[in-house]
Design a protein around this motif. Structure first.
Motif, PDB file in Angstrom:
ATOM      1  N   ALA A 121      23.071  20.755   7.842  1.00  0.00           N
ATOM      2  CA  ALA A 121      21.810  19.865   8.626  1.00  0.00           C
ATOM      3  C   ALA A 121      20.463  20.926   7.174  1.00  0.00           C
ATOM      4  CB  ALA A 121      21.742  19.669   9.402  1.00  0.00           C
ATOM      5  N   SER A 122      21.102  22.143   7.523  1.00  0.00           N
ATOM      6  CA  SER A 122      20.082  23.043   6.928  1.00  0.00           C
ATOM      7  C   SER A 122      20.100  23.399   5.738  1.00  0.00           C
ATOM      8  CB  SER A 122      20.520  25.271   7.314  1.00  0.00           C
ATOM      9  OG  SER A 122      21.470  25.098   6.815  1.00  0.00           O
ATOM     10  N   MET A 123      21.083  22.897   5.119  1.00  0.00           N
ATOM     11  CA  MET A 123      20.719  22.792   2.518  1.00  0.00           C
ATOM     12  C   MET A 123      19.324  22.284   3.119  1.00  0.00           C
ATOM     13  SD  MET A 123      24.867  22.794   2.314  1.00  0.00           S
ATOM     14  CE  MET A 123      24.195  22.492   0.300  1.00  0.00           C
ATOM     15  N   PRO A 124      19.349  20.950   3.700  1.00  0.00           N
ATOM     16  CA  PRO A 124      18.489  19.860   2.427  1.00  0.00           C
ATOM     17  C   PRO A 124      17.236  20.630   2.657  1.00  0.00           C
ATOM     18  CG  PRO A 124      18.929  18.674   4.152  1.00  0.00           C
ATOM     19  CD  PRO A 124      19.914  19.997   4.486  1.00  0.00           C
ATOM     20  N   MET A 125      16.505  22.269   3.323  1.00  0.00           N
ATOM     21  CA  MET A 125      15.411  22.627   3.598  1.00  0.00           C
ATOM     22  C   MET A 125      15.267  23.834   2.502  1.00  0.00           C
ATOM     23  SD  MET A 125      15.216  24.103   7.665  1.00  0.00           S
ATOM     24  CE  MET A 125      16.046  21.639   7.876  1.00  0.00           C
ATOM     25  N   ALA A 126      16.459  24.370   2.322  1.00  0.00           N
ATOM     26  CA  ALA A 126      16.690  25.568   0.958  1.00  0.00           C
ATOM     27  C   ALA A 126      15.235  25.258  -0.161  1.00  0.00           C
ATOM     28  CB  ALA A 126      17.984  25.695   0.925  1.00  0.00           C
ATOM     29  N   SER A 127      15.508  26.495  -0.906  1.00  0.00           N
ATOM     30  CA  SER A 127      14.893  26.335  -1.960  1.00  0.00           C
ATOM     31  C   SER A 127      15.629  25.720  -2.752  1.00  0.00           C
ATOM     32  CB  SER A 127      14.860  27.809  -2.325  1.00  0.00           C
ATOM     33  OG  SER A 127      14.642  28.118  -3.790  1.00  0.00           O
ATOM     34  N   SER A 128      14.873  24.982  -3.182  1.00  0.00           N
ATOM     35  CA  SER A 128      15.496  24.162  -4.606  1.00  0.00           C
ATOM     36  C   SER A 128      15.737  24.412  -5.669  1.00  0.00           C
ATOM     37  CB  SER A 128      15.099  21.975  -4.404  1.00  0.00           C
ATOM     38  OG  SER A 128      13.382  22.471  -5.050  1.00  0.00           O
ATOM     39  N   GLY A 129      15.331  25.475  -6.306  1.00  0.00           N
ATOM     40  CA  GLY A 129      14.855  25.903  -7.067  1.00  0.00           C
ATOM     41  C   GLY A 129      14.427  27.385  -7.637  1.00  0.00           C
ATOM     42  N   GLU A 130      14.508  27.574  -8.610  1.00  0.00           N
ATOM     43  CA  GLU A 130      13.391  29.700  -9.383  1.00  0.00           C
ATOM     44  C   GLU A 130      12.562  28.855 -10.462  1.00  0.00           C
ATOM     45  OE1 GLU A 130      17.313  32.434  -9.768  1.00  0.00           O
ATOM     46  OE2 GLU A 130      18.328  30.418  -9.356  1.00  0.00           O
ATOM     47  N   ILE A 131      12.257  30.063 -10.566  1.00  0.00           N
ATOM     48  CA  ILE A 131      10.485  30.210 -11.484  1.00  0.00           C
ATOM     49  C   ILE A 131      10.969  31.190 -12.309  1.00  0.00           C
ATOM     50  CG2 ILE A 131       8.408  29.701 -11.866  1.00  0.00           C
ATOM     51  CD1 ILE A 131       8.045  29.244  -9.234  1.00  0.00           C
ATOM     52  N   PHE A 132      11.293  30.796 -13.578  1.00  0.00           N
ATOM     53  CA  PHE A 132      11.180  32.082 -14.756  1.00  0.00           C
ATOM     54  C   PHE A 132      10.303  31.902 -15.556  1.00  0.00           C
ATOM     55  CE2 PHE A 132      15.323  30.824 -13.582  1.00  0.00           C
ATOM     56  CZ  PHE A 132      16.527  31.027 -13.817  1.00  0.00           C
ATOM     57  N   PRO A 133       9.724  33.144 -15.936  1.00  0.00           N
ATOM     58  CA  PRO A 133       8.791  33.255 -17.272  1.00  0.00           C
ATOM     59  C   PRO A 133       9.122  32.837 -17.552  1.00  0.00           C
ATOM     60  CG  PRO A 133      10.690  35.642 -17.132  1.00  0.00           C
ATOM     61  CD  PRO A 133      11.020  34.606 -15.751  1.00  0.00           C
ATOM     62  N   SER A 134       8.508  32.716 -19.050  1.00  0.00           N
ATOM     63  CA  SER A 134       8.290  32.335 -20.057  1.00  0.00           C
ATOM     64  C   SER A 134       7.269  33.339 -21.487  1.00  0.00           C
ATOM     65  CB  SER A 134       7.198  30.776 -20.333  1.00  0.00           C
ATOM     66  OG  SER A 134       6.966  30.352 -21.631  1.00  0.00           O
ATOM     67  N   SER A 135       7.574  33.401 -22.460  1.00  0.00           N
ATOM     68  CA  SER A 135       7.395  34.022 -23.854  1.00  0.00           C
ATOM     69  C   SER A 135       5.998  32.718 -24.075  1.00  0.00           C
ATOM     70  CB  SER A 135       8.312  33.904 -25.043  1.00  0.00           C
ATOM     71  OG  SER A 135       8.667  32.919 -25.839  1.00  0.00           O
ATOM     72  N   ILE A 136       5.212  31.840 -23.817  1.00  0.00           N
ATOM     73  CA  ILE A 136       4.757  30.724 -23.923  1.00  0.00           C
ATOM     74  C   ILE A 136       3.882  30.716 -23.029  1.00  0.00           C
ATOM     75  CG2 ILE A 136       3.937  28.260 -24.612  1.00  0.00           C
ATOM     76  CD1 ILE A 136       6.758  27.431 -25.796  1.00  0.00           C
ATOM     77  N   PRO A 137       2.570  31.434 -24.126  1.00  0.00           N
ATOM     78  CA  PRO A 137       0.886  31.101 -22.656  1.00  0.00           C
ATOM     79  C   PRO A 137       0.981  30.124 -21.533  1.00  0.00           C
ATOM     80  CG  PRO A 137       0.314  32.242 -24.397  1.00  0.00           C
ATOM     81  CD  PRO A 137       1.905  31.841 -24.987  1.00  0.00           C
ATOM     82  N   ASN A 138       0.784  29.898 -20.328  1.00  0.00           N
ATOM     83  CA  ASN A 138       0.252  29.061 -19.428  1.00  0.00           C
ATOM     84  C   ASN A 138       2.192  28.272 -18.948  1.00  0.00           C
ATOM     85  OD1 ASN A 138      -2.315  30.041 -19.464  1.00  0.00           O
ATOM     86  ND2 ASN A 138      -2.595  28.792 -20.929  1.00  0.00           N
ATOM     87  N   ARG A 139       3.473  28.369 -19.459  1.00  0.00           N
ATOM     88  CA  ARG A 139       4.013  27.842 -19.541  1.00  0.00           C
ATOM     89  C   ARG A 139       4.625  28.246 -17.773  1.00  0.00           C
ATOM     90  NH1 ARG A 139       9.173  26.280 -23.319  1.00  0.00           N
ATOM     91  NH2 ARG A 139       7.867  24.603 -23.953  1.00  0.00           N
TER      92      ARG A 139
END
Length: 489
Positions: A121-139
């Motif tokens: 029951a605690s799983m649905p409210m956990a983080s659903s992903g990660e953010i990675f940097p990009s070599s392309i500006p503003n991506r």
């Protein structure tokens, strides 16, 4: 709300559960109490046509279920946990009479299921992903989890509730729909009661279904192109066939399979604690556990004392009616399993092994057995027994003991007893096993710790804690640009 046992029994005797109870004209299967041999209920088996319609129902239901809010999914799983708790005695009683579980084992399993449901029951409210940097500006690069779709859970009879819910609950939490195929020896405990549970928890219709049946139902689920994952717990032989079928379809599968788990008793072990642990690991649920302590490796300097204490403990265990509070061992699940255990013991004795105690049993009961003077190549030592038998092998050097442990095709759990815990921690790195327990026994499960084996004990991942997130989802990369860019072509 509590289960009205007779009312729900009338439903499962005439219906299959495809998100709602559907009247069935299919042949029924009698439920036999292994302790008494009497028929205690019946269920209709599903057909291959039922499999096809259930997959269609599950596919449609999953489309809306995956888009529900995390609060909705969490609330339903919490409600299922609460209903389980309110009706725990019913789950325990059916586990005892249908599966031969003792009250101690059935009570532990039921409480473990409640904890599994709350954890999921605690799983649905956990983080659903990660953010990675990009070599392309503003991506912005997002690596997010998305549901698999339809998950089929094929579960065994030995822990029919826990080994079902440990897959069902996290699969639902991650936005999948689930079709459960219980063992034909646990249709009520591991099937009909779970159908009632999730129906009463107000899970949307079709999101969870139960199809009882024999191997052809499991095969139909494995081979159905709209079933996106198979979560199987059972024998290594069947698991290999499932892995092969899934590989041909590039279908995800998680396999938790057999084991022949060793306990290593070093010369400096606390002998009384070691024997206590060995008895629990070997004889709990008549040894019908994938994590059963099936190989005892004991240092020669303490072997005589260990064998004597182990024998005394085994002789003191009560075998009989599993519904009696003072019973330690109930019946084996069926005649085929009883014959298999008898044959292994008889063959070992014919090869020169010494039967210290046990080795027999009337009807489906089998008395706790300690057997010594065996070789490392004896089938009683190399094969998965799945019965209440403790084969003891003596070693002189720990390197030899580790080599013997690692020679098994299995690699599920190992226990080490020694006063040198830091040494044992380093020793664990040399052992081919998914789990190693120091100064404990092999039958261990903590809901928040990833669980699984190596070699022929497991394939495709782990169950429990953080492993559940990736086990019951798939990853998707989404990149975002507020304004499109121009490429040099």
């Amino acid at each position: 709300m509590t289960i009205q046992a007779k009312a729900i029994e009338q439903i499962w005797q005439e219906h299959i559960f495809q998100g709602s109870w559907v009247k069935s004209e299919n042949p029924s299967f009698n439920i036999i109490n292994p302790a008494t041999g009497t028929t205690i209920s019946s269920v209709p088996f599903a057909s291959v046509n039922n499999v096809n319609s259930s997959v269609e129902i599950a596919t449609q239901a999953q489309q809306s279920w995956k888009n529900t809010t995390f609060e909705t999914r969490a609330k339903i799983l919490r409600k299922a946990a609460q209903l389980f708790e309110q009706n725990i005695q019913t789950f325990i009683e059916w586990n005892v009479q249908e599966c031969g579980s003792t009250l101690l084992k059935a009570g532990w399993e039921a409480n473990a299921c409640i904890e599994q449901l709350y954890m999921a029951a605690s799983m649905p409210m956990a983080s659903s992903g990660e953010i990675f940097p990009s070599s392309i500006p503003n991506r912005t690069n997002v690596w997010q989890r998305v549901p698999l779709g339809v998950v089929s859970v094929i579960s065994p009879w030995n822990f029919p509730l826990l080994l079902s819910i440990r897959s069902i609950a996290p699969a639902l939490a991650m936005g999948n729909s689930v079709i459960l195929k219980p063992s034909e020896f646990s249709n009520i405990t591991g099937g009909a009661l779970l159908a009632w549970l999730f129906e009463m928890a107000e899970l949307p219709e079709g999101t969870f279904q139960v199809l009882s049946g024999e191997s052809q139902i499991g095969e139909a689920l494995v081979n159905h192109p709209q079933v996106n994952m198979i979560s199987f717990t059972g024998s290594t032989g069947v698991g290999k066939k499932i892995a092969e079928a899934c590989a041909k379809q590039l279908k995800k599968c998680a396999l938790e399979l057999g084991g022949n788990n060793a306990i290593i008793i070093c010369e400096d072990a606390d002998l009384d604690t070691a024997v206590n642990n060995a008895v629990w690991g070997t004889f709990l649920h008549q040894g019908q556990i994938c994590m059963q302590t099936g190989r005892h490796l004991v240092h020669r300097s303490i072997a005589d004392a260990y064998i004597q204490k182990l024998k005394e403990k085994a002789l003191a265990l009560n075998v009989g009616d599993p519904s009696a509070p003072d019973t330690h061992l109930g019946p084996l699940i069926n005649a085929a399993q009883h014959q298999k255990v008898s044959n292994l013991v008889e063959a070992a004795v014919n090869n020169g092994a010494i039967l210290e105690c046990g080795g027999k049993g009337e009807n489906l009961f089998f008395h706790p057995t300690v057997i010594t003077n065996i070789s490392k190549d004896d089938p009683i030592f190399t094969d998965e027994i799945f019965g209440p038998v403790a084969p003891v092998l003596i070693f002189d050097d720990i390197a030899d003991a580790i080599e013997i442990v690692n020679s098994s095709k299995y690699g599920l759990a190992v226990a080490i007893h020694t006063a040198r815990t830091a040494w044992a921690f380093e020793l664990a790195k040399k052992i081919k096993s998914g789990m190693v327990h120091i100064n404990d026994q092999t039958v261990n499960n903590e809901y928040h710790v990833p669980f699984g084996g190596m070699g022929e004990s497991g394939y495709g991942g782990r169950f429990g804690g953080p492993a559940n997130f990736d086990e019951f989802s798939q990853r998707q990369w989404v990149s975002i640009l507020d304004k499109g860019i121009q490429y040099p072509l």
